[in-house]
Design a protein around this motif. Structure first.
Motif, short mmCIF file in Angstrom:
data_model
loop_
_atom_site.label_atom_id
_atom_site.label_comp_id
_atom_site.label_asym_id
_atom_site.label_seq_id
_atom_site.Cartn_x
_atom_site.Cartn_y
_atom_site.Cartn_z
N VAL A 213 1.86 -12.14 6.05
CA VAL A 213 2.79 -11.04 5.81
C VAL A 213 2.29 -10.14 4.68
N TYR A 214 2.89 -8.96 4.62
CA TYR A 214 2.68 -8.07 3.47
C TYR A 214 3.97 -7.31 3.22
N GLY A 215 4.16 -6.83 1.97
CA GLY A 215 5.39 -6.13 1.64
C GLY A 215 5.60 -6.09 0.15
N THR A 216 6.87 -6.15 -0.25
CA THR A 216 7.19 -6.04 -1.67
C THR A 216 8.16 -7.15 -2.08
N CYS A 217 8.21 -7.41 -3.39
CA CYS A 217 9.16 -8.38 -3.91
C CYS A 217 9.69 -7.90 -5.25
N LEU A 218 10.86 -8.36 -5.60
CA LEU A 218 11.51 -7.96 -6.85
C LEU A 218 11.33 -8.98 -7.96
N GLN B 83 12.80 4.55 -1.53
CA GLN B 83 13.22 3.49 -0.61
C GLN B 83 12.03 2.65 -0.15
N GLU B 84 12.30 1.39 0.11
CA GLU B 84 11.31 0.49 0.69
C GLU B 84 11.92 -0.12 1.93
N ARG B 85 11.37 0.23 3.10
CA ARG B 85 12.01 -0.15 4.36
C ARG B 85 11.03 -0.88 5.27
N ILE B 86 11.54 -1.86 5.99
CA ILE B 86 10.72 -2.59 6.94
C ILE B 86 10.14 -1.67 8.00
N GLU B 87 10.90 -0.64 8.40
CA GLU B 87 10.41 0.28 9.42
C GLU B 87 9.16 1.02 8.95
N ASP B 88 9.10 1.32 7.65
CA ASP B 88 7.93 2.01 7.12
C ASP B 88 6.71 1.08 7.11
N LEU B 89 6.92 -0.18 6.75
CA LEU B 89 5.82 -1.14 6.80
C LEU B 89 5.29 -1.29 8.22
N PRO C 274 1.61 -1.65 0.47
CA PRO C 274 3.07 -1.47 0.55
C PRO C 274 3.68 -0.38 -0.31
N VAL C 275 3.63 -0.47 -1.63
CA VAL C 275 4.29 0.52 -2.48
C VAL C 275 3.65 1.90 -2.31
N SER C 276 2.34 1.97 -2.44
CA SER C 276 1.66 3.26 -2.33
C SER C 276 1.73 3.82 -0.92
N GLY C 277 1.57 2.96 0.08
CA GLY C 277 1.59 3.41 1.46
C GLY C 277 2.95 3.92 1.88
N MET C 278 4.01 3.21 1.51
CA MET C 278 5.35 3.68 1.86
C MET C 278 5.68 4.99 1.14
N THR C 279 5.23 5.12 -0.10
CA THR C 279 5.44 6.38 -0.83
C THR C 279 4.70 7.52 -0.15
N ALA C 280 3.45 7.28 0.22
CA ALA C 280 2.66 8.32 0.90
C ALA C 280 3.28 8.70 2.23
N LEU C 281 3.75 7.71 2.98
CA LEU C 281 4.36 7.97 4.28
C LEU C 281 5.61 8.83 4.13
N ARG C 282 6.45 8.50 3.16
CA ARG C 282 7.67 9.29 2.96
C ARG C 282 7.34 10.70 2.50
#
Length: 330
Positions: A92-97, A274-280, A128-136
């Motif tokens: 898996v890949y993604g983010t955690c708090l 936002q951090e969304r599964i759909e973006d990943l 994850p963080v950079s890619g989702m930011t770039a996508l948005r």
């Protein structure tokens, strides 16, 4: 387990490698055996507790979450009673708090997606963080369409390098802005043109860009607007967090851009956090199709996380810096 911990706000020298308890897993959470974790500006912000506004969320006097790290890539080892999307053994890949600079990290199942099959764990942790930011920035804020001219400021960084490739995948003609030592790298990402900021300013060609994506955070709105077409969009990504104790460089997004947007023809927008599964999932599709390839500038072992953060701030890396986690039985 081994983890990078900070008990007080401060510089990277405040970090310690210590033995801590393995995190417990809630009903909708997943325990990940971490193989790699990315470095992003948010890590430095939470490490230093600056700008001070962030302490409202992270703790006024000391950090509530002592383990740093948001980006994560690894293998699922345990799932909560109500988890339906993953099972032990899934990559898996993604983010955690609760901190990914550790041998194990727990996170909600909705913060993870299946790791792209054509990436290493280190490459996956760069996304994850950079890619989702770039996508948005490209898809949502910029609303980039085929034929658009897009300018990406900070095109060699973690967000910018992925924004260049995503904008190209969306059919845009892309100009990247970067340092003279990074021009070849930015061209290798697919940029149609590269602007060396040490020799030319972003308004070199006049108001020609439909979308400007600013990841640098240090140019005034008046200059950024001079590069936009009359109805163009400015997508503001982050800010220069080292400027100012209370808001850092985020005053542009919070106050300047929204107020100015009411009286000018340009759309001036902050990119949402936002951090969304759909973006990943969309990023994984772009990666597996070959349209997006994350770049890892350098990888550091967990014990040298402080050096990784210093490299990130001092060296202006091409792409992402990653912390690699090895386990005794590897």
């Amino acid at each position: 387990m081994k983890a990078i911990v900070h008990d007080t706000y401060g510089p990277p020298s405040a970090l310690q490698l210590r033995d801590v308890d393995r995190p417990a897993v809630g009903d909708r959470e997943v325990l990940v055996r971490v193989h790699a974790a990315g470095v992003d500006p948010g890590v430095l912000i939470f490490l230093e507790g600056r700008p001070y506004l962030v302490r409202l969320a992270s703790g006024l006097r000391r950090p509530r979450v002592p383990v740093l790290g948001r980006d994560v890539a690894g293998v699922v080892t345990e799932v909560g009673a109500r988890v339906t999307r993953f099972r032990p053994g899934d990559e898996v890949y993604g983010t955690c708090l609760r901190g990914s600079y550790a041998e194990f990290a727990a996170t909600h199942e909705r913060r993870l997606a299946g790791k792209p099959t054509n990436l290493t764990f280190a490459q996956a942790a760069a996304v994850p963080v950079s890619g989702m930011t770039a996508l948005r920035a490209v898809r949502d804020t910029g609303q980039v369409r085929p034929g658009h001219r897009v300018l990406v400021i900070g095109a060699s960084g973690g967000v910018g390098s992925q924004a260049v490739q995503i904008a190209k995948a969306y059919g845009a003609t892309v100009t990247g802005v970067c340092a003279p030592t990074k021009t070849d790298f930015v061209r290798s990402l697919g940029a149609d043109d590269v602007l060396d900021y040490s020799r030319e300013e972003i308004d070199r060609d006049g108001p020609v860009y439909d979308v400007v994506i600013d990841t640098g955070g240090n140019r005034p709105l008046s200059l950024l607007r001079r590069a936009l077409t009359p109805r163009g969009t400015l997508a503001l990504v982050g800010g220069d967090w080292t400027r100012g104790r209370l808001l850092g460089g985020y005053g542009r997004q919070m106050f300047g851009a929204p107020l100015l947007s009411t009286v000018v023809g340009h759309r001036l927008r902050a990119v949402s956090a936002q951090e969304r599964i759909e973006d990943l999932d969309e990023l994984r599709a772009l990666i597996e199709s070959g349209a997006l390839t994350p770049s890892v500038d350098r990888s550091f072992p967990l014990a040298e996380t402080g050096d990784a953060l210093r490299h990130f701030t001092d060296r202006h890396p091409a792409g992402k810096v990653v912390v690699a986690v090895t386990h005794p039985d590897d």
